[in-house]
Design a protein around this motif. Structure first.
Motif, PDB file in Angstrom:
ATOM      1  N   ALA A   9       0.883  -1.165   0.000  1.00 18.77           N
ATOM      2  CA  ALA A   9       0.000   0.000   0.000  1.00 18.77           C
ATOM      3  C   ALA A   9       0.921   1.214   0.000  1.00 18.77           C
ATOM      4  N   PRO A  10       0.447   2.364  -0.474  1.00 13.79           N
ATOM      5  CA  PRO A  10       1.322   3.539  -0.529  1.00 13.79           C
ATOM      6  C   PRO A  10       1.965   3.847   0.823  1.00 13.79           C
ATOM      7  N   GLY A  11       3.305   3.817   0.845  1.00 16.15           N
ATOM      8  CA  GLY A  11       4.029   4.120   2.073  1.00 16.15           C
ATOM      9  C   GLY A  11       4.284   2.938   2.974  1.00 16.15           C
ATOM     10  N   PHE A  12       3.963   1.719   2.501  1.00 17.40           N
ATOM     11  CA  PHE A  12       4.156   0.522   3.318  1.00 17.40           C
ATOM     12  C   PHE A  12       4.891  -0.534   2.499  1.00 17.40           C
ATOM     13  N   HIS A  13       6.117  -0.851   2.909  1.00 16.85           N
ATOM     14  CA  HIS A  13       6.947  -1.811   2.197  1.00 16.85           C
ATOM     15  C   HIS A  13       6.996  -3.137   2.958  1.00 16.85           C
ATOM     16  N   ASP A  25      -4.652 -10.929   3.992  1.00 15.98           N
ATOM     17  CA  ASP A  25      -3.238 -11.237   4.153  1.00 15.98           C
ATOM     18  C   ASP A  25      -2.672 -10.273   5.191  1.00 15.98           C
ATOM     19  N   THR A  26      -1.788 -10.784   6.038  1.00 16.45           N
ATOM     20  CA  THR A  26      -1.202  -9.973   7.100  1.00 16.45           C
ATOM     21  C   THR A  26       0.302  -9.898   6.893  1.00 16.45           C
ATOM     22  N   TYR A  27       0.815  -8.666   6.849  1.00 17.28           N
ATOM     23  CA  TYR A  27       2.223  -8.444   6.549  1.00 17.28           C
ATOM     24  C   TYR A  27       2.938  -7.719   7.686  1.00 17.28           C
ATOM     25  N   ASP A  28       4.202  -8.057   7.845  1.00 18.72           N
ATOM     26  CA  ASP A  28       5.139  -7.232   8.602  1.00 18.72           C
ATOM     27  C   ASP A  28       5.653  -6.207   7.601  1.00 18.72           C
ATOM     28  N   VAL A  29       5.476  -4.921   7.903  1.00 19.91           N
ATOM     29  CA  VAL A  29       5.831  -3.881   6.939  1.00 19.91           C
ATOM     30  C   VAL A  29       6.675  -2.794   7.594  1.00 19.91           C
ATOM     31  N   VAL A  30       7.322  -2.013   6.743  1.00 18.37           N
ATOM     32  CA  VAL A  30       7.939  -0.760   7.163  1.00 18.37           C
ATOM     33  C   VAL A  30       6.958   0.356   6.831  1.00 18.37           C
ATOM     34  N   ASP A  31       6.567   1.097   7.855  1.00 21.70           N
ATOM     35  CA  ASP A  31       5.657   2.234   7.707  1.00 21.70           C
ATOM     36  C   ASP A  31       6.531   3.470   7.496  1.00 21.70           C
ATOM     37  N   LEU A  32       6.602   3.947   6.252  1.00 19.38           N
ATOM     38  CA  LEU A  32       7.512   5.043   5.929  1.00 19.38           C
ATOM     39  C   LEU A  32       7.117   6.344   6.619  1.00 19.38           C
ATOM     40  N   ALA A  33       5.839   6.607   6.745  1.00 26.81           N
ATOM     41  CA  ALA A  33       5.393   7.863   7.365  1.00 26.81           C
ATOM     42  C   ALA A  33       5.771   7.920   8.837  1.00 26.81           C
ATOM     43  N   ARG A  34       5.699   6.785   9.515  1.00 27.09           N
ATOM     44  CA  ARG A  34       6.023   6.734  10.943  1.00 27.09           C
ATOM     45  C   ARG A  34       7.466   6.320  11.194  1.00 27.09           C
ATOM     46  N   ASP A  35       8.144   5.885  10.134  1.00 24.58           N
ATOM     47  CA  ASP A  35       9.532   5.437  10.233  1.00 24.58           C
ATOM     48  C   ASP A  35       9.669   4.326  11.265  1.00 24.58           C
ATOM     49  N   CYS A  36       8.812   3.309  11.124  1.00 25.67           N
ATOM     50  CA  CYS A  36       8.841   2.193  12.067  1.00 25.67           C
ATOM     51  C   CYS A  36       8.240   0.962  11.410  1.00 25.67           C
ATOM     52  N   ARG A  37       8.406  -0.158  12.072  1.00 28.29           N
ATOM     53  CA  ARG A  37       7.748  -1.383  11.641  1.00 28.29           C
ATOM     54  C   ARG A  37       6.296  -1.348  12.091  1.00 28.29           C
TER      55      ARG A  37
END
Length: 264
Positions: A9-13, A25-37
């Motif tokens: 999703a935009p901003g989530f890697h 589906d459930t993912y472990d992601v990097v949240d770019l806006a919050r700069d955290c997992r």
């Protein structure tokens, strides 16, 4: 399913896929806006056209971004594009299912788990919601703190449109798609504590004599698993009886009192 490093999703890697469910589906992601997992639950592409699936995720997202409790997973955002998704906090720790798989728990630790779950379930009930899927897999233990996750089938009290929950943990009235109230979550709580003590799932019709008469905790768990919802204790009563168990000397808690305690 999205690949490692992809933007789910935009901003989530994507870091990794945590679960490939029947609806999300459930993912472990990097949240770019919050700069955290973070954790991202997103409707599967092949289910995105189903209104019931999308609505259930929206309900979960709304609840978790609105309600706040120390023993409830926290929601950050509810997304709509490109597919409906919920952004959740990452809760480090082990699921209760993993801890139980490692060995039966002591009565004190079981009571501590139950007391914290009773606290968050009471909170949900006072806000007019039922969890309806209380089980060891939906409980994360973090340094003694218990966190309830996955409100994917949460519902208002009343008649269900269909059976929901997990076989062996769901209350009989819930599994039948009948009318449910707080007693349904009490059954799920009892089933969870049964597994903590015995390392076995209780199933739909457990032999309550396995625990009854083996101390106050065993009697409480057996009462929570009564088939008739009107005979199960309220969440408030469960909390009070667990407080009494925790205040009692080990020798009065039950025959499993000396079993393995949590690893810290």
């Amino acid at each position: 399913m999205s690949q490692l490093g992809a933007e789910v999703a935009p901003g989530f890697h994507v870091v990794s896929l945590l679960a490939h469910g029947s609806r999300v589906d459930t993912y472990d992601v990097v949240d770019l806006a919050r700069d955290c997992r973070a954790v991202l639950k997103v409707v599967r592409p092949d289910r995105a056209h189903e209104e019931r699936v999308v609505d259930a995720l929206r309900v979960e997202g709304t609840l978790l971004t609105t309600l706040s409790h120390p023993h409830l997973v926290r929601g950050y955002d509810l997304l709509e594009e490109p597919r409906p998704a919920v952004v959740l906090e990452t809760v480090p720790g082990s699921t209760l299912a993993a801890l139980v798989d490692d060995g039966a728990m002591s009565s004190r630790d079981t009571a501590l788990v139950g007391r914290q779950l009773a606290s968050v379930l009471g909170y949900l009930h006072r806000h007019g919601w039922l969890h309806l899927d209380v089980k060891p897999e939906n409980v994360v233990v973090q340094e003694g703190r218990v966190v309830l996750i996955d409100l994917g089938v949460a519902s208002r009290p009343g008649r269900l449109e269909r059976a929901v929950g997990t076989e062996g943990y769901a209350a009989p009235e819930q599994a039948a798609g009948g009318t449910v109230g707080p007693a349904a979550d009490v059954r799920g709580l009892g089933a969870t504590l049964w597994e903590c003590l015995t390392r076995e799932a209780p199933g739909d019709a457990p032999d309550l004599d396995v625990l009854r008469g083996r101390g106050p905790l065993g009697d409480l768990v057996a009462d929570c698993l009564r088939p008739d919802p009107s005979l199960r204790p309220s969440v408030r009563e469960v909390a009070g009886r667990l407080d009494a168990v925790l205040a009692a000397p080990d020798r009065l808690r039950g025959w499993w009192s000396s079993r393995r305690r949590w690893r810290r």
